[in-house]
Design a protein around this motif. Sequence first.
Motif, PDB file in Angstrom:
ATOM      1  N   SER A   1      -1.929  -7.210  -7.984  1.00 50.52           N
ATOM      2  CA  SER A   1      -3.076  -7.542  -7.162  1.00 50.52           C
ATOM      3  C   SER A   1      -3.391  -6.409  -6.392  1.00 50.52           C
ATOM      4  N   PRO A   2      -4.676  -6.417  -6.247  1.00 52.65           N
ATOM      5  CA  PRO A   2      -5.113  -5.145  -5.174  1.00 52.65           C
ATOM      6  C   PRO A   2      -4.373  -5.146  -3.816  1.00 52.65           C
ATOM      7  N   GLN A   3      -4.476  -6.162  -3.180  1.00 48.95           N
ATOM      8  CA  GLN A   3      -4.034  -6.318  -1.979  1.00 48.95           C
ATOM      9  C   GLN A   3      -2.547  -5.599  -1.810  1.00 48.95           C
ATOM     10  N   VAL A   4      -1.601  -6.084  -2.871  1.00 52.09           N
ATOM     11  CA  VAL A   4      -0.315  -5.708  -2.659  1.00 52.09           C
ATOM     12  C   VAL A   4      -0.050  -4.248  -3.277  1.00 52.09           C
ATOM     13  N   ASN A   5      -1.175  -3.738  -4.296  1.00 51.25           N
ATOM     14  CA  ASN A   5      -0.984  -2.329  -4.584  1.00 51.25           C
ATOM     15  C   ASN A   5      -1.420  -1.592  -3.246  1.00 51.25           C
ATOM     16  N   ALA A   6      -2.323  -1.996  -2.535  1.00 48.82           N
ATOM     17  CA  ALA A   6      -2.794  -1.144  -1.347  1.00 48.82           C
ATOM     18  C   ALA A   6      -1.785  -1.114  -0.515  1.00 48.82           C
ATOM     19  N   LEU A   7      -0.357  -1.659  -0.499  1.00 50.97           N
ATOM     20  CA  LEU A   7       0.582  -1.342   0.196  1.00 50.97           C
ATOM     21  C   LEU A   7       1.296  -0.330  -0.046  1.00 50.97           C
ATOM     22  N   PHE A   8       1.313   0.317  -1.218  1.00 54.13           N
ATOM     23  CA  PHE A   8       1.991   1.272  -1.823  1.00 54.13           C
ATOM     24  C   PHE A   8       1.045   2.177  -2.623  1.00 54.13           C
ATOM     25  N   PRO A   9       0.144   2.761  -1.757  1.00 60.77           N
ATOM     26  CA  PRO A   9      -0.894   3.894  -2.253  1.00 60.77           C
ATOM     27  C   PRO A   9      -0.296   4.998  -2.981  1.00 60.77           C
TER      28      PRO A   9
END
Length: 713
Positions: A630-638
Motif C-alpha cells: 500500500s502507498p501509505q505503508v511504502n511512504a514509511l520507508f522511502p
Amino acid sequence: MRLGPATPSARRLPPHRPRPAPYSERCSPGLRVSPALGPAPEDVERRGGRLSKMKVTLSALDTHESSFTPLVVIELAQDVKEETKEWLKNRIISKKKDGGAQLLFRPLLNKYEKETLENQNLYLVGASKIRLLLGAEAVGLVKECNDNTMRAFTYGTRHTFKGFDDDNDDFLTMAECQFIIKHELENLRARDEKMIPGYPQAKLYPGKSLLRRLLTSGIVIQVFPLHDNEALKKLEDSWYTRFTIKCQPTDSIRGYFGETIALYFGFLEYFTFALIPMAVIGLPYYLFVWEDYDKYVIFASFNLIWSTVILEVWKRGCASMTYRWGTLVMKRQFEEPRPGYHGVLGINPVTGREEPLYPSYKRQLRIYLVSLPFVCLCLYFSLFVMMIYFDMEAWALGLHESSGSEWTGILLYVPSIIYAIVIEIMNRLYRYAAEFLTSWENHRLESAYQNHLILKVLVFNFLNCFASLFYIAFVLRDMKLLRQSLATLLITSQILNQVVESLLPYWLQRKHHMQVKRKVQALKADIDATLYEQVVLEKEMGTYLGTFDDYLELFLQFGYVSLFSCVYPLAATFAVLNNLTEVNSDALKMCRVFKRPFAEPSASIGVWQLAFETMSVISVVTNCALIGMSPQVNALFPESKADLILIVVAVEHALLAFKFILAFAIPDKPRHIQMKLARLEFESLEALKQQQVKLATENLKEEWREGEKEKAP
C-alpha cells in the motif's frame, strides 16, 4: 402364494385420492413371488421416517414377515434374462449361512400389471426387523444406552439401549435401515459361480461383490433408497419451505439423509453465521476508509484471527454433534476395495481374502507420467485463458477512454463476467477429466481415490479462480481492478451456482413430474398406482454425487473472503447474502431434485477441514503482502525497500506463529467429550482383560479335567 400389494400407507396417496381398499376387496390380482418370501405383506404405516411396524418373532431369524415395507429399489436392464433375475432373487433372499443377504425381495409389478403398465424391471427390497437389528450390529452402528453413554449396538444387549423395545420400531431410522440394506447387498459375494448366469462374459471369482459386478456389467442399472413422503414433508416444513432466518434442523436432516449430508448443512449454517462479524466490520471499512490501506491492518489482523478461531470452534462443535449421533466413536471396519479397482486375482496379505491385486509401481507411473503432466497442461491452459481475459480488459478500458460515454462504462464489467462464466465451465470440464484420471489410476481404497481426486480438483480450481486476482494484485498492482474483478467473480459465480445446481434442475424435474403424473392418471388399469408412480418418478431423478461440489463452492467462497479481505471487505457481506439463499436452494435440491442418497456415517467433514485451514494460512501471506504494497505503508520507508520487505515478512511469520499457537490452544474436542471417550476406552480395555482372564480360567479348568482323566484308572 398370493401376496398383497406392495403399497405404502395412506400418507403416500395424493390428497385428492382416497385410501385404497384392503387387498381382499380389490379386483386386481396380487403379486406372485417365491414362497420363500413368506406371508402376504399388508398396508402398513411408517412413523416419523422410521421403519413401519412389523410383527416379528425375535427368537428366530428368517425372512417370514407379516408386513413388507419397501426401502430400496433395484432397477434391472430391460433385456435381462429370466435365469439372471431368478439367480439374483435367490441370492438376495437366501439365508446368510448359504451366502445370501436374507432380505425381502419382490417385483414392483406383477404379471398382470406388467401387461397393463409399461414393463419396468423394478424390484423392491426390504428386511425383517430382526434382520435389520443384526445388520446394525454388523455395520457397527453406535446408539445411546440407558446410562446416557454411546456404545456400539449389539443384538444380545439390545434391551440396554435407550428407546429399544420389542414392539417399538422407532429404534432404527429409515435412513439407517436403508444403509444396512445397502451394506448387505454390497456384501453379497461370489462363491462357486464362475460367471453371472445368462452372461458368460461377466466373469466372477470367489469373494467378488456381486452387486458391483452387476452394475459394471450393465445388468443392474441403479440401486437407490425410496423417499418417505410423509417424513420428507415434515422435514421440508421445518427446513426450507418458510423463508425465514432460522437454525438448520440438523438432527432431522441426519435422521432422514444421514450424517454426511447433515454435517454439510451444519457446516454451511455455521460458516454463514461466522461470516456475519466479518460482514459487519467490513461494511464501514468499505464505505468510509476505502483507500487508507494502513487502517486495514486492524481489519486484516481480525480476519486472520477470525479464520483460525472459526475453524477450530467448528471442530469442537462437530465433535459434540457426531458424538451425539454415535459416529465419533463408530469403529471403522477394514476398507473394502472400491468398485472400479481391478488387477490380477490374488490373496490380500492383510485380510487373507481373494481379491484383485495391482502393483503399486504401476499406479505411481500412471500418476507421475500421465496424470501429473495432464494437470500441468490444464493449469497452463487456465493461465492462457487468463491472459486472454486481460486482453479483453485492456480492450474494454481503451474503448471506454476513447469514447468517454457512460454506456461504455458498462463494458468494463463485461470481461469479468465472461471470464467468471468461462471459469465455471472450465471447472466442470476439468472435474470430469479429473474423475476419469483418478479412476484410471486404479486406487484400491475409496478413501485414496477421494483424496487424489480432491487434490487434483482443488489445485486446478484454486489456480483457475484466483490466478487472475494474484496477477492483478502483485504484477499489475491495480487495486481498483482487483476490487472490480473480485466482486464480479464472486457475485457471478454465486448466481451461476444457484441456477445450475438447484433452480434449473428443479424446473426440469417439475416438468418431468407432471408428465409422469399425467401418464399414470391416464392408466385404465384397476390397480393402486401410487407406489408405481413414486418409484417411476424417483428412478428418473438425478443422482446426488455427494457433498464434493457443495464443499468446493464454500471453499472457493472462503478464498474470496479471506485472501483479499483488506482490498474488498464487502466480500463477506455478499457471501452471507448468498448463503442465506444457498441453504434453501441446497435443501430444495436434496428433497425435490435428486434421488434420496444412501446415508453414510461420518465423524467430521474430512479432508475439507485441512483444505480450509490451508486456505487460511495462504490468506495470511496475501494480506500481509497487500498491506506492505500500500502507498501509505511504502511512504514509511522511502529510502530502503529491503527494510519494508523484512518487516512484512517478520509480521507475516509472527501472525502465522500466533495462528498456530491459537489453533493448538483450542482443543479439537470439548472436555466432556474427551472424558466420555476416555471412559469408553477404559471400559473397553477392562472388558478385554476380563475376557482374557475368563479364557485363561477356562483353559486351566480344561487342563485340570484332562489331568484328572489321565490319573483315573
